[in-house]
Scaffold this active site. Sequence first.
Site, short mmCIF file in Angstrom:
data_model
loop_
_atom_site.label_atom_id
_atom_site.label_comp_id
_atom_site.label_asym_id
_atom_site.label_seq_id
_atom_site.Cartn_x
_atom_site.Cartn_y
_atom_site.Cartn_z
N ASP A 38 -9.85 -8.40 1.69
CA ASP A 38 -10.12 -7.61 2.89
C ASP A 38 -11.53 -7.85 3.44
O ASP A 38 -11.87 -7.38 4.52
CB ASP A 38 -9.93 -6.11 2.61
CG ASP A 38 -8.47 -5.69 2.78
OD1 ASP A 38 -7.68 -6.49 3.29
OD2 ASP A 38 -8.14 -4.56 2.39
N THR B 51 0.90 -1.12 0.00
CA THR B 51 0.00 0.00 0.00
C THR B 51 0.94 1.17 0.00
O THR B 51 2.12 1.01 0.33
CB THR B 51 -0.84 -0.05 1.29
OG1 THR B 51 -1.64 -1.22 1.24
CG2 THR B 51 -1.71 1.16 1.49
O1 DON Z 1 -7.17 -1.62 3.03
C1 DON Z 1 -6.47 -2.27 3.78
O2 DON Z 1 -6.50 -2.17 4.99
C2 DON Z 1 -5.45 -3.23 3.19
N1 DON Z 1 -5.89 -3.65 1.89
C3 DON Z 1 -4.15 -2.55 3.13
C4 DON Z 1 -3.07 -3.51 2.76
C5 DON Z 1 -1.77 -2.99 3.14
O3 DON Z 1 -1.61 -1.97 3.72
C6 DON Z 1 -0.67 -3.84 2.79
N2 DON Z 1 0.53 -3.14 3.03
N3 DON Z 1 1.29 -2.55 3.32
#
Ligand code: DON
Length: 620
Positions: A472, A431
């Site tokens: 998620d 992310t």
């Molecule tokens: O939206 C979320 O919480 C996750 N899809 C975020 C994933 C994430 O932060 C992975 N990495 N660093």
Amino acid sequence: MDIRGNCLALGAFLAFVGAMLPASARAQEPREFAPSKETSRAAWPKVPVRAAKGMVVSDEKLASEAGIEILKEGGNAVDAAVAVAFALAVVEPEAGNIGGGGFMLVRLADGQAKFVDYREVAPSAATRDMYADTDEPSSSEASLIGYRSAGVPGTVAGLALALKTYGTMKLADVMAPAIHLAEAGFPVSERLSDLLSESSGVLGRFAISRQIFLKKGAMYEPGEILRQPELAATLRRIAKNGPAEFYKGQTGHDLAKEMQREGGLITLEDLSHYQAKIREPITASYKINRHDWQVISSPPPSSGGIATIEALNILEPIELKSWDDPASVHWVIEAMRRVFADRSAYLADPDFATIPVRGLTSVCYADAWRKTIDPASATFSQQMRILNPAAYGKSDSSGTGCPQAAEQASDDGSEAAEARAVAEAGRGEHTTHFSVVDAAGNAVANTYTLNDNFGSGVTTMEGFLLNDEMDDFTTHPGSPNLFGLMQSEANAVGPGKRPLSSMMPTILLRDGKLSFVTGSPGGPRIISATLLSILNWMRLGMDAQAAINAPRFHQQWLPDEVVIEANFSDAAKEELVRRGYTINPQPKWIGQVEAIGIDPQTGERLGAPDPRRNGFAAAY
Ligand code: DON
């Protein structure tokens, strides 16, 4: 007040979950959870980058510079943010994207603050048990890899909506740097080279990914030029035709055809119905050292804003000294434990579930939680009883009119908590968060994602990677997740629904003026990393760079362990063990916070990039 009488038991459920956690939670550790590299710490910047006018802090130098170019051309922070986001889709392909989704928090110099929600949604053919039916929870592959793991992407709609509503420039102008980077190419960093080879197994399963990112198996060395002509062509069409190109035009048609051919669920109808939404941010106020602070953060479908405000409320009367002080760390760990339990029980897409936001963020609710914390010993998550926030929804925000014990008990809450407290699967390193402040004082905090490394591993014919955000959701109701993170039945897969996120772009005001812009990647660790950056700046009065460099720690209710970074002091660690904490034996980096502070004396922008990855502050 007798809290126990008003609490909700999760005993049987917790025992079940606890028993299941170790095997499945650790079967496929995300790379983010690789041990910290100690060696590079000497080179960490000690002070922030100072500038009088504009500042962009992102994971990648080329993207930060693209943002600064837009600011210098007269664009505002939103114009620059949209340019940075498109540029990251090219130069940080593992996380930056047009095939994923995210959140943009905008705070304009006139005081207006809005939250642009461009989270992906589940396709209309998605069903609650679509992964549970076909997949073992321990492998979780269908929700993580390939076409069926993708939600309908929101990025193009969200960026275009932000630009149209709060920006000043044309889409084609802010996309120009990204198009150039995709066409001319850019030198692959050591980090990207490593990530590509680490992910070659998944990327190699998909023909276009293999061709673009693995040179058909030859692998990119650091310094080699990565060109993405297919992506450049798609970006050009979007720049020319607007966001409708992605959702209804050639790009959308091609994507829908590819989905159909490859067994994915996203249809042209799903694409054409996608809507980014402008929501009200979630806010809270604090008085600290005679200053009025306001926290402006991310509302559901983010869990992060609520969790952070809850934690700040719990910690409000507690003296925090430093992270060398075990008592301070103890209190923060216990606050984290409680807000993650609430995240698991109560949070989901607000368009599909009723979320007790007022209760969760009320000071009375925080008071009740605080009273369950033993200041000398760790709470055990399996023995902790969760509370019923709905009973606090109407309480006086000053804390003077908190409901009495008898009013808090609620069968309704008990049922809701038990029914919802089921697990979801989820993982991922990639992310990316960036922060922008312009010369006028407009600010943007943006976090967006493909979820896992290079998302689903699929690169479409149009040259962009697709997310695996479906993971998620609570993909395997009743089973624990790869992070050991628990989520609710309310977060089960459903058509048109947004999966619960931890992403939480956040902006702080001090005495009504812009003060701090922050956010992080890291799955559930997003919440801990961002919370700690806020505590460091607002409560501990650290300088902007110190607030980013300071050691981080993380507790997420389940699994019942504390993850700490390698830069954490041994003495504090030993004392935590003595207090009953289980410390994960492998120190890990937690988050990647790209922040901007404002010097309250001079008004200068203080760019604080996170040295844990490639953070870079560009300024003028
Ligand atoms: O939206 C979320 O919480 C996750 N899809 C975020 C994933 C994430 O932060 C992975 N990495 N660093």
